[in-house]
Write a protein that holds these residues in place. Structure first.
Motif, PDB file in Angstrom:
ATOM      1  N   GLY A  20       0.813  -1.210   0.000  1.00 11.88           N
ATOM      2  CA  GLY A  20       0.000   0.000   0.000  1.00 11.88           C
ATOM      3  C   GLY A  20       0.849   1.264   0.000  1.00 11.88           C
ATOM      4  N   GLU A  21       0.335   2.301  -0.608  1.00 11.73           N
ATOM      5  CA  GLU A  21       1.069   3.557  -0.709  1.00 11.73           C
ATOM      6  C   GLU A  21       0.356   4.723  -0.023  1.00 11.73           C
ATOM      7  N   LYS A  22      -0.863   4.485   0.480  1.00 10.02           N
ATOM      8  CA  LYS A  22      -1.642   5.571   1.056  1.00 10.02           C
ATOM      9  C   LYS A  22      -1.291   5.832   2.519  1.00 10.02           C
ATOM     10  N   LYS A  23      -0.834   4.809   3.242  1.00 14.20           N
ATOM     11  CA  LYS A  23      -0.499   4.997   4.653  1.00 14.20           C
ATOM     12  C   LYS A  23       0.635   4.051   5.038  1.00 14.20           C
ATOM     13  N   PRO A  24       1.442   4.413   6.043  1.00 15.92           N
ATOM     14  CA  PRO A  24       2.514   3.525   6.504  1.00 15.92           C
ATOM     15  C   PRO A  24       1.918   2.205   6.968  1.00 15.92           C
ATOM     16  N   SER A  25       2.502   1.100   6.511  1.00 11.34           N
ATOM     17  CA  SER A  25       1.878  -0.198   6.769  1.00 11.34           C
ATOM     18  C   SER A  25       2.533  -1.011   7.876  1.00 11.34           C
ATOM     19  N   MET A  26       3.753  -0.632   8.325  1.00 10.22           N
ATOM     20  CA  MET A  26       4.496  -1.489   9.236  1.00 10.22           C
ATOM     21  C   MET A  26       3.735  -1.811  10.520  1.00 10.22           C
ATOM     22  N   ARG A  27       3.049  -0.833  11.085  1.00 11.53           N
ATOM     23  CA  ARG A  27       2.382  -1.088  12.361  1.00 11.53           C
ATOM     24  C   ARG A  27       1.177  -2.024  12.210  1.00 11.53           C
ATOM     25  N   TYR A  28       0.705  -2.224  10.982  1.00 15.75           N
ATOM     26  CA  TYR A  28      -0.434  -3.104  10.764  1.00 15.75           C
ATOM     27  C   TYR A  28      -0.006  -4.520  10.399  1.00 15.75           C
ATOM     28  N   ILE A  29       1.256  -4.690  10.016  1.00 13.23           N
ATOM     29  CA  ILE A  29       1.688  -5.956   9.443  1.00 13.23           C
ATOM     30  C   ILE A  29       1.620  -7.109  10.433  1.00 13.23           C
ATOM     31  N   TYR A  30       2.150  -6.926  11.628  1.00 11.09           N
ATOM     32  CA  TYR A  30       2.203  -8.022  12.589  1.00 11.09           C
ATOM     33  C   TYR A  30       0.811  -8.528  12.949  1.00 11.09           C
ATOM     34  N   GLU A  31      -0.101  -7.597  13.161  1.00 12.45           N
ATOM     35  CA  GLU A  31      -1.470  -7.999  13.476  1.00 12.45           C
ATOM     36  C   GLU A  31      -2.104  -8.744  12.303  1.00 12.45           C
ATOM     37  N   ALA A  32      -1.864  -8.238  11.090  1.00 13.73           N
ATOM     38  CA  ALA A  32      -2.424  -8.883   9.904  1.00 13.73           C
ATOM     39  C   ALA A  32      -1.863 -10.291   9.719  1.00 13.73           C
ATOM     40  N   MET A  33      -0.560 -10.453   9.951  1.00 12.43           N
ATOM     41  CA  MET A  33       0.061 -11.768   9.817  1.00 12.43           C
ATOM     42  C   MET A  33      -0.492 -12.747  10.847  1.00 12.43           C
ATOM     43  N   GLU A  34      -0.659 -12.280  12.082  1.00 14.54           N
ATOM     44  CA  GLU A  34      -1.197 -13.147  13.134  1.00 14.54           C
ATOM     45  C   GLU A  34      -2.622 -13.579  12.804  1.00 14.54           C
ATOM     46  N   LYS A  35      -3.423 -12.634  12.322  1.00 16.40           N
ATOM     47  CA  LYS A  35      -4.802 -12.974  11.948  1.00 16.40           C
ATOM     48  C   LYS A  35      -4.829 -13.964  10.797  1.00 16.40           C
ATOM     49  N   ALA A  36      -3.924 -13.759   9.825  1.00 13.04           N
ATOM     50  CA  ALA A  36      -3.859 -14.673   8.677  1.00 13.04           C
ATOM     51  C   ALA A  36      -3.477 -16.080   9.133  1.00 13.04           C
ATOM     52  N   LYS A  37      -2.500 -16.177  10.038  1.00 17.04           N
ATOM     53  CA  LYS A  37      -2.073 -17.485  10.529  1.00 17.04           C
ATOM     54  C   LYS A  37      -3.190 -18.180  11.302  1.00 17.04           C
ATOM     55  N   GLU A  38      -3.904 -17.396  12.125  1.00 22.35           N
ATOM     56  CA  GLU A  38      -5.015 -17.971  12.883  1.00 22.35           C
ATOM     57  C   GLU A  38      -6.114 -18.496  11.958  1.00 22.35           C
ATOM     58  N   CYS A  39      -6.423 -17.717  10.918  1.00 27.36           N
ATOM     59  CA  CYS A  39      -7.462 -18.131   9.973  1.00 27.36           C
ATOM     60  C   CYS A  39      -7.051 -19.376   9.200  1.00 27.36           C
ATOM     61  N   ILE A  40      -5.761 -19.449   8.821  1.00 31.51           N
ATOM     62  CA  ILE A  40      -5.272 -20.619   8.097  1.00 31.51           C
ATOM     63  C   ILE A  40      -5.316 -21.854   8.993  1.00 31.51           C
ATOM     64  N   MET A  41      -4.959 -21.688  10.268  1.00 34.42           N
ATOM     65  CA  MET A  41      -5.021 -22.805  11.212  1.00 34.42           C
ATOM     66  C   MET A  41      -6.451 -23.311  11.371  1.00 34.42           C
ATOM     67  N   LYS A  42      -7.401 -22.371  11.442  1.00 31.36           N
ATOM     68  CA  LYS A  42      -8.812 -22.767  11.572  1.00 31.36           C
ATOM     69  C   LYS A  42      -9.281 -23.495  10.315  1.00 31.36           C
ATOM     70  N   THR A  43      -8.804 -23.024   9.166  1.00 31.51           N
ATOM     71  CA  THR A  43      -9.182 -23.661   7.906  1.00 31.51           C
ATOM     72  C   THR A  43      -8.708 -25.106   7.862  1.00 31.51           C
ATOM     73  N   PHE A  44      -7.505 -25.359   8.422  1.00 35.85           N
ATOM     74  CA  PHE A  44      -6.959 -26.712   8.466  1.00 35.85           C
ATOM     75  C   PHE A  44      -7.389 -27.466   9.721  1.00 35.85           C
ATOM     76  N   LEU A  45      -8.320 -26.861  10.503  1.00 35.84           N
ATOM     77  CA  LEU A  45      -8.818 -27.482  11.737  1.00 35.84           C
ATOM     78  C   LEU A  45      -7.680 -27.789  12.703  1.00 35.84           C
ATOM     79  N   ASN A  46      -6.682 -26.881  12.735  1.00 32.03           N
ATOM     80  CA  ASN A  46      -5.511 -27.000  13.611  1.00 32.03           C
ATOM     81  C   ASN A  46      -4.733 -28.295  13.392  1.00 32.03           C
ATOM     82  N   ASP A  47      -4.848 -28.845  12.203  1.00 24.84           N
ATOM     83  CA  ASP A  47      -4.119 -30.066  11.862  1.00 24.84           C
ATOM     84  C   ASP A  47      -2.718 -29.693  11.416  1.00 24.84           C
ATOM     85  N   GLU A  48      -1.698 -30.063  12.191  1.00 24.36           N
ATOM     86  CA  GLU A  48      -0.314 -29.690  11.913  1.00 24.36           C
ATOM     87  C   GLU A  48       0.435 -30.762  11.123  1.00 24.36           C
ATOM     88  N   SER A  49      -0.276 -31.749  10.619  1.00 20.39           N
ATOM     89  CA  SER A  49       0.398 -32.866   9.939  1.00 20.39           C
ATOM     90  C   SER A  49       0.405 -32.710   8.426  1.00 20.39           C
TER      91      SER A  49
END
Length: 273
Positions: free
Chosen positions: A140-169
């Motif tokens: 993005g070029e409209k606003k500084p993105s660094m402060r949003y990145i960590y939260e976005a990454m954590e949310k993405a990881k949580e959503c992906i884990m839920k999609t896989f039903l927390n299956d780590e295999s």
């Protein structure tokens, strides 16, 4: 001065058909008046016209929306038009078209009517959509993105884990294979065989980990394959950022209708130059 116009929407643009059309014009104006024949580089517009008809004039390839997610957005549009594409490839128009008899046409028909293709597409969109959102935030070029990145990454990881039903295999779905890897891990930790060699140990600090496993991991083939798969994952974005910068120079607001393959080739050539 325009001499003649022909509606070629129902033609297959083969060499023979182009010759037939051009030869008729050349004969009328005289060969001695022809200096050069210039044609475009399009190979066939019949399929594109048919797709537009069945998808209500929607474009399947979306170039101008983002600089780095064209493939994802195009797959998303294809999935949205799943029903219409199936209708097209089972229609009388397609069955009567010459393209449906060619190898590529038969393969396209097979893929579009294959349930597993659409299941895989849905699976890919479900996972990659979350990562694309994070990447778009990076770019993005409209606003500084660094402060949003960590939260976005954590949310993405949580959503992906839920999609896989927390299956780590997912890396190793077979329990039998998991057991083999655990047994081989014990050999590695104990320094069994080649793993105990002083030379091999010294190489761990001199070459890339994935390369080390490829060369010296024969005592534990199953663990080696898993290690290479994990250690080959990149943790840097410098190459991606370089590509995005090149992409931005080639894919501008005024030059946004480039063919997808041509655009990728130009980026590749400029990156390697």
């Amino acid at each position: 001065m325009a001499l003649k116009s022909i509606d070629t929407s129902d033609y297959v643009k083969t060499d023979e058909k182009l010759f037939e059309l051009l030869d008729d014009v050349v004969e009328k104006i005289g060969e001695h008046n022809v200096v050069q024949v210039v044609t475009d580089n399009g190979s066939n517009y019949v399929l594109a016209a048919m797709l537009r008809h069945f998808t209500n004039d929607k474009e399947l390839v979306r170039h101008a929306v983002t600089r780095f997610a064209t493939s994802f957005l195009s797959l998303e549009r294809v999935y949205e038009e799943k029903g219409n594409m199936r209708k097209m490839f089972t229609s009388d128009e397609w069955a009567k078209n010459k393209l449906s008899k060619e190898a590529n046409g038969r393969e396209a028909t097979k893929i579009v009517n294959m349930p597993s293709f659409w299941n895989h597409a849905k699976y890919t969109l479900k996972i990659m959509g979350l990562l694309v959102q994070v990447l778009r935030l990076f770019d993005g070029e409209k606003k500084p993105s660094m402060r949003y990145i960590y939260e976005a990454m954590e949310k993405a990881k949580e959503c992906i884990m839920k999609t896989f039903l927390n299956d780590e295999s997912k890396f190793v779905p077979s329990q039998a294979m998991q057991q083999k890897i655990l047994e081989e891990q014990a050999l590695y930790k104990a320094g069994y065989g080649l793993f105990g060699s002083d030379f091999e140990k010294s190489q761990r600090k001199k070459i890339l980990p994935a390369f080390w496993w490829r060369i010296y991991g024969h005592e534990a083939p199953n663990m080696r394959d898993l290690a290479i798969k994990i250690l080959s994952l990149t943790c840097r974005v410098s190459e991606c950022e370089h590509n995005w910068s090149i992409f931005e120079h080639i894919h501008t607001k005024k030059r946004n209708r480039l063919d997808h393959e041509r655009m990728e080739s130009l980026v590749f050539i400029k990156y390697r130059a």
